[in-house]
Design a protein around this motif. Structure first.
Motif, mmCIF file in Angstrom:
data_model
loop_
_atom_site.group_PDB
_atom_site.id
_atom_site.type_symbol
_atom_site.label_atom_id
_atom_site.label_comp_id
_atom_site.label_asym_id
_atom_site.label_seq_id
_atom_site.Cartn_x
_atom_site.Cartn_y
_atom_site.Cartn_z
ATOM 1 N N PHE A 34 0.920 -0.958 -0.029
ATOM 2 C CA PHE A 34 -0.061 0.194 0.048
ATOM 3 C C PHE A 34 0.746 1.289 -0.171
ATOM 4 O O PHE A 34 1.607 1.458 0.826
ATOM 5 C CB PHE A 34 -0.702 -0.086 1.429
ATOM 6 C CG PHE A 34 -1.988 0.887 1.244
ATOM 7 C CD1 PHE A 34 -2.582 1.068 0.386
ATOM 8 C CD2 PHE A 34 -2.268 1.658 2.645
ATOM 9 C CE1 PHE A 34 -3.808 2.039 0.354
ATOM 10 C CE2 PHE A 34 -3.458 2.433 2.668
ATOM 11 C CZ PHE A 34 -4.056 2.827 1.359
ATOM 12 N N ILE A 35 0.899 1.875 -1.153
ATOM 13 C CA ILE A 35 2.003 3.037 -1.358
ATOM 14 C C ILE A 35 1.272 4.121 -1.712
ATOM 15 O O ILE A 35 0.271 4.183 -2.452
ATOM 16 C CB ILE A 35 3.019 2.703 -2.170
ATOM 17 C CG1 ILE A 35 2.487 2.290 -3.655
ATOM 18 C CG2 ILE A 35 3.841 1.458 -1.608
ATOM 19 C CD1 ILE A 35 3.592 2.135 -4.696
ATOM 20 N N LYS A 42 -3.123 6.664 3.417
ATOM 21 C CA LYS A 42 -2.409 5.381 3.862
ATOM 22 C C LYS A 42 -2.894 5.207 5.154
ATOM 23 O O LYS A 42 -3.482 4.247 5.691
ATOM 24 C CB LYS A 42 -0.992 5.195 3.593
ATOM 25 C CG LYS A 42 -0.498 5.223 2.110
ATOM 26 C CD LYS A 42 0.896 4.773 1.937
ATOM 27 C CE LYS A 42 1.786 5.554 2.837
ATOM 28 N NZ LYS A 42 2.067 7.082 2.510
ATOM 29 N N SER A 43 -2.205 5.983 6.085
ATOM 30 C CA SER A 43 -2.436 5.840 7.828
ATOM 31 C C SER A 43 -4.053 6.228 8.101
ATOM 32 O O SER A 43 -4.412 5.385 8.948
ATOM 33 C CB SER A 43 -1.544 6.718 8.365
ATOM 34 O OG SER A 43 -0.347 6.469 8.151
ATOM 35 N N ASP A 154 2.464 -0.488 9.155
ATOM 36 C CA ASP A 154 2.537 0.687 8.523
ATOM 37 C C ASP A 154 3.961 1.254 8.673
ATOM 38 O O ASP A 154 4.105 1.873 9.912
ATOM 39 C CB ASP A 154 1.652 1.576 9.365
ATOM 40 C CG ASP A 154 1.188 3.081 8.796
ATOM 41 O OD1 ASP A 154 2.045 3.248 7.767
ATOM 42 O OD2 ASP A 154 0.524 3.733 9.477
ATOM 43 N N GLU A 155 4.829 1.438 7.582
ATOM 44 C CA GLU A 155 6.188 1.769 7.677
ATOM 45 C C GLU A 155 6.842 0.975 8.665
ATOM 46 O O GLU A 155 7.620 1.785 9.579
ATOM 47 C CB GLU A 155 6.259 3.422 7.950
ATOM 48 C CG GLU A 155 5.453 3.962 6.952
ATOM 49 C CD GLU A 155 5.986 4.546 5.746
ATOM 50 O OE1 GLU A 155 7.186 3.668 5.360
ATOM 51 O OE2 GLU A 155 5.322 4.773 4.886
ATOM 52 N N SER A 185 2.437 -1.033 4.344
ATOM 53 C CA SER A 185 2.340 0.156 4.044
ATOM 54 C C SER A 185 4.025 0.403 4.054
ATOM 55 O O SER A 185 4.323 0.561 5.156
ATOM 56 C CB SER A 185 1.466 1.389 4.826
ATOM 57 O OG SER A 185 2.127 2.670 4.471
ATOM 58 N N SER A 186 4.648 0.887 2.923
ATOM 59 C CA SER A 186 5.967 1.252 2.943
ATOM 60 C C SER A 186 6.446 2.239 2.058
ATOM 61 O O SER A 186 5.749 2.287 0.887
ATOM 62 C CB SER A 186 6.824 -0.156 2.568
ATOM 63 O OG SER A 186 8.236 0.092 2.802
ATOM 64 N N HIS A 187 7.391 3.223 2.302
ATOM 65 C CA HIS A 187 7.863 3.843 1.487
ATOM 66 C C HIS A 187 9.188 3.533 0.728
ATOM 67 O O HIS A 187 9.682 3.980 -0.162
ATOM 68 C CB HIS A 187 7.963 5.370 2.014
ATOM 69 C CG HIS A 187 9.344 5.369 3.072
ATOM 70 N ND1 HIS A 187 9.316 4.942 4.014
ATOM 71 C CD2 HIS A 187 10.808 5.909 2.904
ATOM 72 C CE1 HIS A 187 10.428 5.048 4.925
ATOM 73 N NE2 HIS A 187 11.033 5.527 4.059
#
Length: 303
Positions: A34-35, A42-43, A154-155, A185-187
């Motif tokens: 999820f980007i 996202k959050s 989440d990250e 969820s990651s950058h």
């Protein structure tokens, strides 16, 4: 079988539309990436799934239960790791891990000890002495030791060094192998590429693309490096060719995947002596979306 299903979810904070018709589905045994950039939603989406926020409209379900009304039941089978972990300062890391496991009803097991060793965590230190990376390790050990059916991350590798990121990736793949589901969820786009079966890209509260990595790569361009015996003329006029640059003795360019055949036929008439092709990365795809939309948005962080 769908483990997570979000259908037409909208979330408003006053006049601000944080989410606008978000649809997302994570199936059993699937790792879903999820980007999106900062502030994309996202959050907010994750907080709705966790039952922290209630959707203004739409439906969010986990294990076929309502994320808001059945949050207590859902959390018995779910493990969550945020991007910035806050722990009780006077407890040790080991005590916090045991507490989380007992709260979930998980027996203390050898898997916990194995994870502590793999993440190189000293569980005897007080949490107030931990660095950000070590606080993340505590949360990750507690999550992966819990034997949850769904991991919402989440990250999760924020603050971890590359070696620990690799351990994290191994843990995700091990969970997937035994049929667990992961919403990540990651950058760190290389991380998403390595781990995820499907990817969803969110921008300004809307899902702009969803699919497998292969499906999404059809929407982006191949990178080519070409050298020819004779100079290539009028290349910029060829359909599907972009970003032409002179590099050493040749040309660097991007080609839309659907036009590759015709482009190769065109350049081959100039006498190909060298051809290098590289598949587009998720980062290529990601940046192209925002560039095409006239955005100058960063990746990662609070959203």
């Amino acid at each position: 079988m769908s483990i997570v299903k979000i259908t037409n979810v909208r979330k408003q904070f006053g006049r601000f539309q944080a989410l606008d018709g978000v649809n997302l589905q994570v199936d059993q045994g699937e790792v879903y990436g999820f980007i999106g950039p900062n502030g994309a939603g996202k959050s907010t989406t994750i907080r709705i799934l966790l039952g922290i926020l209630q959707a203004t409209e739409g439906e969010a379900k986990i294990f076929d239960k309502d994320a808001w009304n059945d949050a207590v039941e859902i959390h018995k089978r779910l493990a969550y790791v945020p991007g910035d972990v806050n722990l009780w300062p006077n407890l040790t890391g080991g005590e916090v891990i045991d507490l989380f496991m007992k709260l979930r009803g998980t027996e203390i097991n050898t898997n916990k000890l194995d994870l502590i060793e793999r993440f190189n965590l000293d569980p005897t230190k007080k949490c107030r002495t931990y660095s950000k990376g070590n606080r993340q390790k505590v949360a990750l050990v507690a999550a992966f030791a819990s034997n949850a059916d769904l991991y919402i991350l989440d990250e999760p590798t924020s603050g971890l060094d590359p070696l620990m990121e690799k351990v994290f990736q191994e843990c995700v793949l091990e969970a997937k192998k035994v049929g667990k589901s992961v919403l990540l969820s990651s950058h760190i786009l290389s991380e998403v590429e390595k781990l995820c079966d499907k990817v969803g890209i969110i921008r300004q509260g809307k899902m702009i693309e969803t699919g497998t990595l292969e499906e999404l790569r059809h929407l982006t361009r191949l990178n080519l490096l070409i050298e020819t015996k004779n100079p290539i003329t009028a290349l910029s006029d060829v359909t599907g060719v972009h970003e032409i640059r002179t590099v050493d003795k040749g040309l660097s360019l991007q080609v839309d995947a659907e036009n590759l055949d015709s482009v190769m036929k065109y350049v081959s008439q100039f006498g190909l002596t060298k051809l290098e092709s590289s598949s587009p990365t998720l980062e290529d795809l990601f940046m192209r979306h925002y560039k095409d939309n006239g955005q100058n948005e960063g990746v990662g962080g609070e959203s």
